[in-house]
Design a protein around this motif. Sequence first.
Motif, PDB file in Angstrom:
ATOM      1  N   GLU A  25      10.623 -14.274  -0.640  1.00 24.57           N
ATOM      2  CA  GLU A  25      10.013 -14.657   0.959  1.00 24.57           C
ATOM      3  C   GLU A  25       8.769 -15.865   0.014  1.00 24.57           C
ATOM      4  N   GLN A  26       8.425 -16.570   0.888  1.00 27.86           N
ATOM      5  CA  GLN A  26       7.226 -17.408   1.023  1.00 27.86           C
ATOM      6  C   GLN A  26       6.130 -16.520   1.946  1.00 27.86           C
ATOM      7  N   PHE A  27       4.834 -16.349   1.074  1.00 29.96           N
ATOM      8  CA  PHE A  27       3.749 -15.944   2.271  1.00 29.96           C
ATOM      9  C   PHE A  27       2.738 -16.619   2.074  1.00 29.96           C
ATOM     10  N   SER A  28       2.010 -16.731   3.498  1.00 28.11           N
ATOM     11  CA  SER A  28       0.959 -17.369   3.262  1.00 28.11           C
ATOM     12  C   SER A  28      -0.142 -16.647   2.509  1.00 28.11           C
ATOM     13  N   LEU A  29      -0.484 -14.853   2.210  1.00 28.02           N
ATOM     14  CA  LEU A  29      -1.536 -14.281   2.440  1.00 28.02           C
ATOM     15  C   LEU A  29      -0.895 -13.404   1.790  1.00 28.02           C
ATOM     16  N   ILE A  30      -1.263 -12.519   1.040  1.00 30.90           N
ATOM     17  CA  ILE A  30      -1.085 -11.241   0.435  1.00 30.90           C
ATOM     18  C   ILE A  30      -2.025  -9.892  -0.004  1.00 30.90           C
ATOM     19  N   ILE A  31      -2.266  -8.850   0.791  1.00 33.10           N
ATOM     20  CA  ILE A  31      -2.928  -7.690   0.914  1.00 33.10           C
ATOM     21  C   ILE A  31      -1.796  -6.748   0.020  1.00 33.10           C
ATOM     22  N   LEU A  32      -3.140  -6.415  -1.298  1.00 36.16           N
ATOM     23  CA  LEU A  32      -3.187  -5.257  -2.333  1.00 36.16           C
ATOM     24  C   LEU A  32      -3.977  -3.923  -2.276  1.00 36.16           C
ATOM     25  N   ASP A  86       0.926  -1.015   0.538  1.00 37.29           N
ATOM     26  CA  ASP A  86      -0.047  -0.004   0.113  1.00 37.29           C
ATOM     27  C   ASP A  86       0.745   1.145  -0.236  1.00 37.29           C
ATOM     28  N   ASP A  87       0.525   2.499  -0.508  1.00 34.88           N
ATOM     29  CA  ASP A  87       1.310   3.009  -0.869  1.00 34.88           C
ATOM     30  C   ASP A  87       1.203   4.377   0.255  1.00 34.88           C
ATOM     31  N   GLU A  88       0.104   3.916   0.740  1.00 32.62           N
ATOM     32  CA  GLU A  88       0.274   5.342   2.299  1.00 32.62           C
ATOM     33  C   GLU A  88       0.440   3.646   3.953  1.00 32.62           C
ATOM     34  N   ILE A  89       1.233   3.099   3.829  1.00 29.26           N
ATOM     35  CA  ILE A  89       1.522   1.806   4.387  1.00 29.26           C
ATOM     36  C   ILE A  89       1.890   1.988   5.988  1.00 29.26           C
ATOM     37  N   ASP A  90       2.441   4.570   6.155  1.00 25.74           N
ATOM     38  CA  ASP A  90       3.312   4.786   6.760  1.00 25.74           C
ATOM     39  C   ASP A  90       1.726   4.653   8.224  1.00 25.74           C
ATOM     40  N   LEU A  91       0.988   5.227   6.809  1.00 22.69           N
ATOM     41  CA  LEU A  91      -0.632   5.110   8.144  1.00 22.69           C
ATOM     42  C   LEU A  91      -1.862   3.886   8.609  1.00 22.69           C
ATOM     43  N   LEU A  92      -1.085   3.333   7.589  1.00 22.28           N
ATOM     44  CA  LEU A  92      -1.116   2.091   8.339  1.00 22.28           C
ATOM     45  C   LEU A  92      -0.412   0.804   9.523  1.00 22.28           C
ATOM     46  N   LYS A  93       0.026   1.329  10.449  1.00 22.49           N
ATOM     47  CA  LYS A  93       0.767   1.041  11.111  1.00 22.49           C
ATOM     48  C   LYS A  93      -0.181   0.527  12.382  1.00 22.49           C
ATOM     49  N   PRO A  94      -0.949   1.324  12.953  1.00 20.55           N
ATOM     50  CA  PRO A  94      -2.465   0.772  14.107  1.00 20.55           C
ATOM     51  C   PRO A  94      -2.331  -0.971  13.208  1.00 20.55           C
ATOM     52  N   HIS A  95      -3.039  -0.832  12.433  1.00 20.78           N
ATOM     53  CA  HIS A  95      -3.841  -2.005  11.789  1.00 20.78           C
ATOM     54  C   HIS A  95      -2.485  -3.179  12.003  1.00 20.78           C
ATOM     55  N   ILE A  96      -1.131  -2.445  10.891  1.00 27.74           N
ATOM     56  CA  ILE A  96      -0.215  -4.189  11.267  1.00 27.74           C
ATOM     57  C   ILE A  96       0.196  -4.749  12.423  1.00 27.74           C
ATOM     58  N   PRO A 143       0.831   4.324  -7.037  1.00 22.74           N
ATOM     59  CA  PRO A 143       1.509   4.864  -8.411  1.00 22.74           C
ATOM     60  C   PRO A 143       2.089   3.703  -9.047  1.00 22.74           C
ATOM     61  N   GLY A 144       2.249   4.042 -10.042  1.00 19.55           N
ATOM     62  CA  GLY A 144       3.266   3.239 -11.242  1.00 19.55           C
ATOM     63  C   GLY A 144       2.432   1.356 -11.702  1.00 19.55           C
ATOM     64  N   TYR A 148       0.196 -13.296  13.621  1.00 24.69           N
ATOM     65  CA  TYR A 148       1.282 -12.814  11.881  1.00 24.69           C
ATOM     66  C   TYR A 148       2.069 -11.809  12.275  1.00 24.69           C
ATOM     67  N   GLU A 149       3.301 -12.531  11.227  1.00 23.74           N
ATOM     68  CA  GLU A 149       3.966 -11.484  10.379  1.00 23.74           C
ATOM     69  C   GLU A 149       3.564 -10.678   9.480  1.00 23.74           C
ATOM     70  N   VAL A 150       3.817 -10.011   9.579  1.00 31.86           N
ATOM     71  CA  VAL A 150       3.536  -8.371   8.041  1.00 31.86           C
ATOM     72  C   VAL A 150       4.628  -7.854   7.892  1.00 31.86           C
ATOM     73  N   THR A 151       4.904  -8.055   6.646  1.00 34.71           N
ATOM     74  CA  THR A 151       6.066  -7.693   5.450  1.00 34.71           C
ATOM     75  C   THR A 151       5.242  -6.297   4.929  1.00 34.71           C
ATOM     76  N   THR A 152       6.228  -5.158   5.219  1.00 35.88           N
ATOM     77  CA  THR A 152       5.287  -3.936   3.892  1.00 35.88           C
ATOM     78  C   THR A 152       6.067  -3.467   3.500  1.00 35.88           C
ATOM     79  N   VAL A 153       5.099  -3.480   2.098  1.00 36.30           N
ATOM     80  CA  VAL A 153       5.805  -2.630   0.571  1.00 36.30           C
ATOM     81  C   VAL A 153       4.639  -1.579   0.203  1.00 36.30           C
TER      82      VAL A 153
END
Length: 513
Positions: free
Chosen positions: A46-53, A10-20, A58-59, A28-33
Amino acid sequence: MRKDTILWADDEIDLLKPHIYFLEQKGYEVTTVTNGRDAIDMCDKEQFSLIILDENMPGLSGIETLGIIKENYPDIPVVMITKSEEENIMEQAIGSKISDYLIKPVNPNQILLSIKKNLNRKEIIQEKATHSYQQEFSKLSMQIGDARTSDDWVEVYKRLVYWELELQQSASDLLPMLEMQKSEANSAFVKFIKRNYESWVTGDTHPMMSNEVFKTKLFPALDNGEKIFFVLIDNFRLDQWRTIKPLLNDYFYSEEELYYSILPTATQYARNAIFSGLMPDKIAKMFPDLWVDEDEEEGKNLNESPLIQTQIERYRKHYTFSYTKINDSAYAEKVLQKVSNLRNNQLNVCVINFIDMLSHARTESKMIRELASTGAAYRSITESWFKHSPALELMKRMADMGYKIVLTTDHGTIHVDNPIKVIGDRNTNTNLRYKVGKALDYNQKQVYEIKNPERYGLPLLNISSTYIFATENDFFAYPNNYNYYVGYYKDTFQHGGISMEEMIIPIVTLTKK
């Protein structure tokens, strides 16, 4: 135990820190991009169990990222999050096989629920099914103990089949407990049949049986001007019907009922009773040219169309009808190509023999035994066959031509594993669940014995004919070459005797949606 790992793009991932942080607290282990390209690169590392998009990045957009990820990693569940409620975006996401679709703003519990639904669904279902069956166990045992009527036993059997399918779907470790309860039920059911079957045949009060199917389910609808496509699938149990039902749900409304097969639960008797509207002894007396005795080599079900004609004439009906027997997919395809030829008949009857052939093949073929080693596997093969067979398309075509479908069987089958010794002369029939002859030697306590066949609607082959029936999970074995015989037939599916699976069978009315 390895934690489930989540990739969140999520391009606004910093705003989602409480959710993470909330998800991490839940284990859960959460990796962010912050963009789609990084999400794809991270999946390569890496191998992931689930992806949130996030859909709007952008891009590479979320939809474009989803397409690439699904092409390379089709088994990873993807949850799409978007601000947009536009239908075309939803359709693109669903078409790309997303696992869930959430609309912003989302709260942490929504995310958690979506993750659990996709990663922990099996465990949750298994836990719920196991807990529910544990609660139901005592009630079901009481229901078995209290069953006194044919309707009571129908309800018992329906509950047992329901739980068998539920526990199978959830891979519950309580399935052996259910099998024990089903065995207990069959033991009580056999006693019920021994007490009541003669009065069903000789009296006026009884459940619907094989010889009453046309009179009760077909003639009233035909008299009302409806067109009926009557489909009889040989060896078709309630659990098999319930397994293929979802394949029909998009096209048909279904109304399920259960009725009782006559004894023996075998084609020659039960199916001929359906088509003639008569008990077997009456067929043999009234239409001797259409009845084939056990000791004759002629095929036992070659006169089904003439038997239907006798029933229609006996009730003074004037329906036009056709009769078709389908033994393989190639012939079913030919019937499908000429299905329009059937449109002028009020009644079209179709017998489909696949499951009967599967049952015999399972006995005779080691490979088929392996493929259908359990009741669950047997159901799975039935489902796969029906899904890909022309039978499903044939039923749809007939419905398109204005026909109501009545789907049933002549009897079910039961898994047998307990051999019972019996001795008979050379004219004794070969069925493993019932025997008829004049010189049978057996243990009376192990069988249901009929020494006056005509009181049970059965033909008297000679003055000393006796019918015996295997019960529960028993099968008859000859003393000669006993070990080979038992090894060959043990753990196969057989019919002809007394069990809920063989006698309590479905009849379903399907109406086009």
